[in-house]
Design a protein around this motif. Structure first.
Motif, PDB file in Angstrom:
ATOM      1  N   ARG A   1     -14.889   1.244 -28.128  1.00  0.00           N
ATOM      2  CA  ARG A   1     -13.512   0.915 -28.516  1.00  0.00           C
ATOM      3  C   ARG A   1     -12.567   2.072 -28.204  1.00  0.00           C
ATOM      4  O   ARG A   1     -11.433   1.866 -27.753  1.00  0.00           O
ATOM      5  CB  ARG A   1     -13.461   0.558 -30.005  1.00  0.00           C
ATOM      6  CG  ARG A   1     -14.031  -0.810 -30.341  1.00  0.00           C
ATOM      7  CD  ARG A   1     -13.791  -1.168 -31.795  1.00  0.00           C
ATOM      8  NE  ARG A   1     -14.613  -0.348 -32.689  1.00  0.00           N
ATOM      9  CZ  ARG A   1     -15.839  -0.659 -33.072  1.00  0.00           C
ATOM     10  NH1 ARG A   1     -16.403  -1.771 -32.632  1.00  0.00           N
ATOM     11  NH2 ARG A   1     -16.504   0.117 -33.887  1.00  0.00           N
ATOM     12  N   ALA A   2     -13.043   3.290 -28.445  1.00  0.00           N
ATOM     13  CA  ALA A   2     -12.200   4.461 -28.227  1.00  0.00           C
ATOM     14  C   ALA A   2     -11.910   4.677 -26.745  1.00  0.00           C
ATOM     15  O   ALA A   2     -10.757   4.904 -26.348  1.00  0.00           O
ATOM     16  CB  ALA A   2     -12.868   5.699 -28.832  1.00  0.00           C
TER      17      ALA A   2
ATOM     18  N   ASN B   1     -12.130   2.510 -24.339  1.00  0.00           N
ATOM     19  CA  ASN B   1     -11.341   1.400 -23.801  1.00  0.00           C
ATOM     20  C   ASN B   1      -9.861   1.573 -24.115  1.00  0.00           C
ATOM     21  O   ASN B   1      -8.989   1.327 -23.265  1.00  0.00           O
ATOM     22  CB  ASN B   1     -11.840   0.068 -24.354  1.00  0.00           C
ATOM     23  CG  ASN B   1     -13.155  -0.372 -23.739  1.00  0.00           C
ATOM     24  OD1 ASN B   1     -13.617   0.211 -22.762  1.00  0.00           O
ATOM     25  ND2 ASN B   1     -13.773  -1.389 -24.312  1.00  0.00           N
ATOM     26  N   ALA B   2      -9.561   1.987 -25.343  1.00  0.00           N
ATOM     27  CA  ALA B   2      -8.163   2.220 -25.704  1.00  0.00           C
ATOM     28  C   ALA B   2      -7.571   3.347 -24.870  1.00  0.00           C
ATOM     29  O   ALA B   2      -6.421   3.264 -24.404  1.00  0.00           O
ATOM     30  CB  ALA B   2      -8.057   2.544 -27.199  1.00  0.00           C
TER      31      ALA B   2
ATOM     32  N   GLU C   1      -7.200   2.135 -21.106  1.00  0.00           N
ATOM     33  CA  GLU C   1      -6.128   1.152 -20.967  1.00  0.00           C
ATOM     34  C   GLU C   1      -4.768   1.815 -21.132  1.00  0.00           C
ATOM     35  O   GLU C   1      -3.801   1.470 -20.443  1.00  0.00           O
ATOM     36  CB  GLU C   1      -6.306   0.032 -21.989  1.00  0.00           C
ATOM     37  CG  GLU C   1      -7.477  -0.892 -21.699  1.00  0.00           C
ATOM     38  CD  GLU C   1      -7.381  -1.555 -20.334  1.00  0.00           C
ATOM     39  OE1 GLU C   1      -6.263  -1.981 -19.951  1.00  0.00           O
ATOM     40  OE2 GLU C   1      -8.417  -1.632 -19.640  1.00  0.00           O
ATOM     41  N   GLY C   2      -4.687   2.772 -22.057  1.00  0.00           N
ATOM     42  CA  GLY C   2      -3.438   3.505 -22.216  1.00  0.00           C
ATOM     43  C   GLY C   2      -3.073   4.278 -20.969  1.00  0.00           C
ATOM     44  O   GLY C   2      -1.897   4.324 -20.561  1.00  0.00           O
TER      45      GLY C   2
ATOM     46  N   LEU D   1      -4.874   7.344 -29.490  1.00  0.00           N
ATOM     47  CA  LEU D   1      -5.622   6.161 -29.061  1.00  0.00           C
ATOM     48  C   LEU D   1      -7.125   6.362 -29.193  1.00  0.00           C
ATOM     49  O   LEU D   1      -7.843   5.477 -29.667  1.00  0.00           O
ATOM     50  CB  LEU D   1      -5.277   5.826 -27.598  1.00  0.00           C
ATOM     51  CG  LEU D   1      -3.891   5.252 -27.322  1.00  0.00           C
ATOM     52  CD1 LEU D   1      -3.654   5.152 -25.823  1.00  0.00           C
ATOM     53  CD2 LEU D   1      -3.729   3.885 -27.992  1.00  0.00           C
TER      54      LEU D   1
ATOM     55  N   ARG E   1      -9.981   5.516 -33.173  1.00  0.00           N
ATOM     56  CA  ARG E   1     -11.064   4.536 -33.015  1.00  0.00           C
ATOM     57  C   ARG E   1     -12.438   5.194 -33.005  1.00  0.00           C
ATOM     58  O   ARG E   1     -13.426   4.573 -33.398  1.00  0.00           O
ATOM     59  CB  ARG E   1     -10.854   3.744 -31.720  1.00  0.00           C
ATOM     60  CG  ARG E   1      -9.626   2.842 -31.794  1.00  0.00           C
ATOM     61  CD  ARG E   1      -9.151   2.406 -30.426  1.00  0.00           C
ATOM     62  NE  ARG E   1      -8.032   1.453 -30.540  1.00  0.00           N
ATOM     63  CZ  ARG E   1      -6.769   1.818 -30.698  1.00  0.00           C
ATOM     64  NH1 ARG E   1      -6.448   3.105 -30.778  1.00  0.00           N
ATOM     65  NH2 ARG E   1      -5.809   0.917 -30.801  1.00  0.00           N
TER      66      ARG E   1
END
Length: 431
Positions: free
Chosen positions: A59-60, A62-63, A66-67, A350, A354
């Motif tokens: 999750r971390a 990916n955030a 994506e950012g 971000l 996470r």
């Protein structure tokens, strides 16, 4: 974060002493040219390797990625996850790529003493650090850990605390156990006895599929039972045999009596799921465990709780995640754009919110971090000691860490040979 007084700063800097220790796994001579642009310019694809393939880590990352793609849509990217406990598979792939003169643009890894293994193939990010003001905006400990041979070779993304004991609140309440009352490892053992007698839950979730989790448990037992000075004596290679043997005896007691029968088949994610599912009372791990709880909508102080591992109050066992910059970089301009982003405020929010870690920047607002991570930031600011983590590349050299994990595999996976393990660990620490 508040400015540290000189005594505290000197104490904290002890965690970085191993950076200059012997035992580097060097690649000198493997790359024909360790300057930027080995494969030509900044128009190539940004290829970043990392080991976060599940749970909080996935999750971390990916955030974070994506950012970056949203902020820099003009950069062609290839973010490649490589699974394996404790970065084992990632390290192998990176090592092979570097030795074949085929470096990725960047890869996730631990700075500090761990950078020794990349001697001869690291690039220089000093211009990025200077232009972005990272030396002033990041924790001094992180600034120092990202330097190698008087140059900046990495950018930190977050800090983890390792001396954590997490628990499932329902299980400990059913057992009638108060984690806040535990001030020693004897208290923890008593509490686990109570869990075993009063509930159907496993007293302690422990992953033993890889040896690093056992080495990590031994390290926190050594800290909690024998104290900071004994721990530093051991990791600095100055002896401390009696303390090491005593800590191994206690670790053996825990592993022999309080973990699940299938622990040898369980990885970190599986062990942490036992806490989330109410199958276990306690787990020792870094605060990435909290990232998994948050990612599964479990509420702090309602579904799960935290105390410093008994005996380690006032300590913050220090660990860092970073992105490392190889020389002969295939996409130097795109890679430096990535590094600038990683060290910035947006990326640190971000990723760390996470991951269950705290930002290495000192100017990041805490309003998005929730009560647990905000408490962790405060604990870091006010810690009496910051012992470097044993199982994650800050306290000992890469060779020493590899050999210590081998010693655990050979002598301390059941049955638990305390004397043989102590002899091996002490010999390795003094190399």
């Amino acid at each position: 974060m508040r400015e540290q007084d000189s005594d505290s700063t000197l104490t904290r800097r002890r965690m970085l002493q191993a950076t200059g220790a012997a035992g580097a796994v060097g690649f000198a001579g493997c790359l024909s040219n360790v300057t930027d642009g080995g494969n030509g310019g900044g128009g190539n694809t940004l290829e970043v390797l990392h080991g976060w393939t599940g749970g909080d880590g996935q999750r971390a990352i990916n955030a974070l990625t994506e950012g970056f793609k949203e902020a820099h849509s003009d950069v062609d990217t290839d973010f490649r996850p490589i699974g394996g406990g404790g970065n084992t598979n990632l390290n192998t792939v990176v090592s092979n790529r570097l030795s074949q003169n085929d470096p990725p643009s960047s890869f996730a890894g631990w700075p500090g003493a761990n950078l020794q293994k990349y001697d001869g193939v690291l690039g220089d990010l000093s211009d990025v650090w200077e232009e972005e003001g990272f030396t002033d905006s990041h924790l001094q400990e992180a600034v120092e850990a990202c330097q190698y041979n008087d140059q900046y070779a990495a950018v930190p993304i977050g800090s983890h605390r390792l001396n954590c004991l997490f628990y499932n609140t329902s299980v400990v309440e059913d057992a009638g156990v108060d984690p806040d009352s535990m001030s020693s490892i004897d208290d923890l053992i008593t509490a686990m006895d109570t869990v075993a007698s009063e509930t159907d839950a496993t007293p302690m979730a422990q992953a033993m599929k890889a040896p690093w989790t056992t080495l990590q448990l031994f390290g926190v037992v050594l800290l909690g039972q024998e104290g900071y000075d004994s721990y530093m004596t051991f990791v600095d290679g100055e002896g401390g045999g009696d303390a090491v043997r005593s800590a191994l005896e206690t670790t053996s007691t825990i592993l022999s009596n309080y973990i699940s029968d299938d622990a040898s088949q369980i990885g970190l994610t599986g062990a942490n799921e036992m806490i989330m599912n109410g199958e276990a009372a306690f787990i020792h791990n870094g605060n990435w465990a909290a990232g998994a709880y948050r990612g599964n909508d479990l509420a702090y102080d309602e579904d799960w709780g935290f105390v410093p591992f008994p005996g380690t109050e006032g300590m913050y066992t220090f660990h860092l995640d970073s992105f490392i910059y190889p020389g002969n970089n295939p996409s130097p301009e795109a890679t430096k754009t990535w590094m600038r982003y990683v060290g910035g405020t947006e990326a640190q929010v971000l990723f760390n919110t996470r991951k269950g870690s705290i930002p290495t920047r000192t100017d990041v607002p805490t309003d998005e971090f929730g009560p647990y991570l905000t408490e962790t930031i405060d604990d870091f600011q006010n810690a009496d000691q910051l012992p470097p983590t044993l199982a994650h590349g800050l306290a000992v050299s890469p060779n020493q860490l590899t050999n210590m994990k081998s010693a655990i595999t050979e002598n301390f996976t059941g049955p638990y040979d305390v004397e043989a393990t102590a002899t091996s660990l002490l010999d390795i620490a003094q190399q």
